[in-house]
Scaffold this motif. Structure first.
Motif, short mmCIF file in Angstrom:
data_model
loop_
_atom_site.label_atom_id
_atom_site.label_comp_id
_atom_site.label_asym_id
_atom_site.label_seq_id
_atom_site.Cartn_x
_atom_site.Cartn_y
_atom_site.Cartn_z
N ARG A 1 -66.86 0.88 -29.88
CA ARG A 1 -67.46 2.20 -29.77
C ARG A 1 -66.94 3.13 -30.86
N ILE A 2 -65.69 2.94 -31.23
CA ILE A 2 -65.10 3.78 -32.28
C ILE A 2 -65.66 3.37 -33.64
N ARG B 1 -56.67 4.07 -41.52
CA ARG B 1 -56.12 5.36 -41.15
C ARG B 1 -56.14 5.54 -39.64
N TRP B 2 -57.19 4.97 -39.01
CA TRP B 2 -57.33 5.14 -37.56
C TRP B 2 -56.37 4.26 -36.79
N THR B 3 -55.99 3.14 -37.39
CA THR B 3 -55.06 2.14 -36.84
C THR B 3 -55.53 1.45 -35.55
N TYR B 4 -56.26 2.15 -34.70
CA TYR B 4 -56.81 1.45 -33.53
C TYR B 4 -58.32 1.55 -33.58
N ILE C 1 -55.75 -3.53 -33.40
CA ILE C 1 -54.85 -2.68 -34.19
C ILE C 1 -55.03 -3.05 -35.66
N ARG D 1 -68.84 -5.83 -28.80
CA ARG D 1 -68.08 -5.74 -27.56
C ARG D 1 -68.17 -7.04 -26.77
N GLY E 1 -61.35 -12.33 -25.51
CA GLY E 1 -60.78 -11.74 -24.30
C GLY E 1 -60.10 -10.41 -24.55
N ARG E 2 -60.63 -9.63 -25.48
CA ARG E 2 -60.02 -8.34 -25.75
C ARG E 2 -61.09 -7.36 -26.20
N VAL E 3 -60.70 -6.12 -26.36
CA VAL E 3 -61.67 -5.12 -26.79
C VAL E 3 -61.19 -4.41 -28.05
N ALA F 1 -65.07 -9.59 -26.04
CA ALA F 1 -64.66 -9.86 -24.66
C ALA F 1 -64.76 -11.34 -24.33
#
Lengths: 409, 327
Positions: free
Chosen positions: B236-237, B229-232, B151, B138, B146-148, B142
């Motif tokens: 944490r995921i 399969r989750w695509t995002y 895709i 994380r 600059g992102r979390v 960040a």
């Protein structure tokens, strides 16, 4: 010999029975008894409190209201059909959420699917719904990054407002209050990073000086260093992009330190009635949060509050999303009735093009299938009411400077 | 009268041959599954495959050595991020492979440092490693990008199914090979008495590291496959702590230290979970907990022991049949 014969007879009978059942179920043309609506969302795990405080009760209330009126008129079937609502628990786990969404679509053959909770889950659900050509009306969640993928997801509709519309308004409100310096803190999840990125240029554009920017971990246990630093930097405004547990911690510790700011904004959590109830009307006075709408926002908003009280014997717990969730369900019903079918591609066409009449007033998506007619962007607790303080026609009260924390008696 | 005694008797008589035939039939059935199974069943099987891989690869190391690792989520998450990095550039299969290799590399590093720890200390460290991986990823995302969230380009449901099937088959084959090899022997020795194993000249740390890496390879591959399969995904995921505990739970639930037993346990576990979260969503946690407690109380060896006992009864019954004992 007899036992063997019996065994074979049993087997043949069993197979015949199965076949007969299968054929029979295939023969009887399914008479549509109800509209199947399915959702897989968090009923356990870390996201469950969000479900229960925001969208969960709104779904239940809508289903009850619709069924009390006899259901939704679908001309394709020539009558009103009640709603049968299927709810699954995704355990706040994304893998489970995506799997259950496919179960709803493929196995339960629901007519309508509702989205899971939180922005990340929306990101994952939207492509799946799109693949099976199911309309997905975005519930709790929304992010600027969604705009990148929206063109590829014609079945996805964004209902809630987020950073892009809220941050310019926050900057304008702080400016109007005559403030000069802002301290910005944010968590390191999607929400915090994005709001910070959108907010900083807006603050600078409005001529506000950003005293410092600090990130904090998701499981923050002590916010006193952040608060002390903000005080030392002589910040007028303390702006936190944080989730409820983090924001509540900051308020509690700011009171302990007697750290006073002329404005204090926390992105998520202040918009909940639970915030005012936990800290009391005096402490909440002047606190700002995202949202926002109030019973004063219009006749629709008042109607929603009354309806909510009728169902749950309490005022709505959420002054950011709940009104829009309910509006999105109302416009879904109107879209189904206008389309006269449960065929999702045709419902999609109606949703994308028409204007609907809902609790937020006229409801229409723009060309990117985003709703932008929100009744407010920034709210502030004033005498126990979450007032909309946006400049312009949405305003229900003028913003005030936050008073010092009440002295302990 | 011998030949007339029904199904059970013939089962025993043809014992091994039948088992082989059954396995072959199962293999053909599974490979052809997309042709005749409903679409959601395929999704379910792909998901089951993930649980089987996590559990069996966990048992591969923990079952023989007795080291309870809670780092499964780390290796799975590394696989997820391998898919984020390489799915688009190098394609699905290469990304899955790299996910496995990257996980193994991290497992090697972790193993060298921590496998000198014993018992609860090792478990505690691996649990901490999940938090470390989440926070580090994380922070890195960040600060450097600059992102979390990210895709991942999806693949078709059938591709995921076949990838999981292949991974399970490979894992079972690996299992057999390891059990017959010196490595398997050494791992079992460590599980029985690590001091003694060291005394007879087994390089215990290295053997443990090897076993740890081997189990991480499969978890990493599974992560890379599921990410498409989750695509995002976000940290944490990807590093979901649930995935660390589920293999342990399934292992306890099934009670088996062998891959078929564990796979059966996973099937029952997933089916039970699926039933509860869909039929009784508001009581899922409570009922699930009760079932787990019941299994531990009444069949401490797990459900496969229970199944084994029933199987024994069937065998005993058929033997009785065969010897023509009077009814």
């Amino acid at each position: 010999m007899r036992s063997r014969k019996l065994w074979w007879t049993g087997l043949v009978l069993a197979i015949a029975g199965c076949l007969a059942l299968g054929v029979a179920s295939g023969w009887t043309a399914p008479r549509k008894e109800a509209i199947l609506v399915g959702v897989a969302f968090a009923l356990s795990g870390p996201l469950a409190p969000i479900t229960n405080a925001t969208i969960g009760p709104v779904y239940d209330m809508w289903v009850k209201e619709v069924n009390a009126r006899g259901g939704i008129q679908v001309s394709e079937f020539g009558r009103r059909l009640p709603i049968r609502f299927i709810k699954y628990d995704d355990k706040s786990d994304l893998g489970t959420a995506t799997r259950l969404l496919e179960k709803l679509i493929l196995e339960d053959r629901v007519d309508i699917v509702f989205p899971p909770i939180s922005t990340g889950f929306l990101y994952a659900a939207a492509p799946i719904a799109n693949k099976y050509r199911k309309v997905l009306i975005g519930g709790p969640g929304g992010a600027a990054k969604l705009e990148e993928i929206m063109p590829n997801l014609p079945y996805f509709f964004q209902v809630l407002n987020y950073s892009r519309s809220q941050m310019p308004v926050l900057a304008a409100v702080l400016k109007e209050l005559g403030l000069r310096t802002v301290a910005v803190v944010h968590h390191e999840d999607l929400h915090g990073v994005e709001y910070k990125d959108v907010a900083l240029p807006e603050f600078r554009k409005a001529g506000l000086q950003v005293a410092f920017v600090k990130s904090f971990p998701m499981d923050i246990k002590d916010a006193t260093p952040l608060l002390k630093e903000a005080t030392a930097a002589k910040a007028d405004a303390f702006v936190a992009f944080a989730y409820p547990d983090q924001g509540f911690l900051m308020v509690r510790q700011a009171m302990e330190l007697d750290a006073n700011f002329k404005a204090m904004y926390i992105s998520v959590g202040v918009n909940l009635s639970a915030f005012r109830n936990a800290f009391g009307v005096d402490v909440a006075e002047g606190m700002m949060g995202s949202g926002a709408w109030s019973p004063k926002s219009g006749p629709g908003a008042r109607r929603f509050v009354e309806l909510y009280k009728k169902h749950f014997n309490t005022e709505p717990p959420d002054w950011w999303g709940q009104l829009y969730y309910y509006a999105s369900l109302e416009h879904l019903q109107q879209a189904i009735e206008a389309a006269g079918t449960l065929d999702n591609p045709r419902i999609r066409e109606v949703l994308a093009t028409r204007t609907f009449n809902t609790v937020v007033g006229p409801f229409k998506y723009d060309r990117d299938r985003q709703f932008r007619g929100h009744l407010g962007q920034i709210g502030q607790w004033q005498k126990g009411i979450f007032e909309v303080v946006d400049p312009g026609r949405n305003r229900t009260a003028k913003p005030i400077l936050k008073p010092a924390w009440p002295k302990k008696r | 009268m011998v030949e007339t005694k029904g199904l059970a008797g013939s089962l025993v008589r043809s014992g091994l041959a039948l088992r082989r035939a059954g396995l072959a039939l199962l293999a053909v059935g599974l490979v052809g599954a997309p042709l005749y199974l409903p679409a959601y069943t395929l999704v379910f099987l792909g998901n089951l495959g993930m649980y089987v891989v996590l559990t069996v690869s966990w048992i591969l190391f923990a079952g023989s050595t007795g080291y309870v690792s809670l780092a499964s989520a780390v290796f799975f998450g590394i696989g997820v991020y391998a898919a984020v990095l390489w799915r688009t550039a190098l394609g699905f299969w290469v990304a899955a492979l790299l996910g496995g290799l990257l996980s193994a590399a991290v497992a090697a590093g972790m193993g060298v440092v921590t496998l000198r720890l014993r018992g609860a200390y090792f478990s505690m460290f691996t649990l901490g490693a999940v938090e470390l991986a989440t926070s580090a990823t994380r922070w890195g995302e960040a600060h450097f990008f600059g992102r979390v969230g990210r895709i991942v380009l999806p693949v078709g449901q059938e591709t995921i199914y076949y990838a999981m099937l292949a991974l399970v088959a490979l894992l079972f084959a690996t299992w057999e090979l390891v059990q017959r090899s010196k490595l398997g022997m050494a791992l079992r020795c460590i599980g029985e008495d690590e001091e003694a194993a060291a005394h007879i000249g087994i390089p215990t740390t290295w053997v443990k590291v090897a076993g740890f890496c081997l189990s991480a390879v499969f978890m990493g591959c599974a992560g890379a496959i599921m990410a498409t399969r989750w695509t995002y995904v976000d940290p944490r995921i990807a590093f979901n702590l649930q995935l660390s505990f589920i293999p342990v739970l399934i292992a306890v639930f099934s009670g088996s230290r062998r891959p078929y037993g564990a796979a059966l346990g996973a099937l029952l576990f997933v089916a039970l979970e699926d039933f509860l979260i869909t039929r009784l969503p508001y009581h899922y946690m409570l009922l699930f907990g009760l079932v787990m407690v019941a299994v531990m109380l009444y069949s401490p060896g797990g459900v496969t022991v229970l199944a084994g006992r029933w199987w024994e009864q069937v065998l005993a019954w058929s033997r009785q049949d065969r010897t023509g004992s009077p009814r």
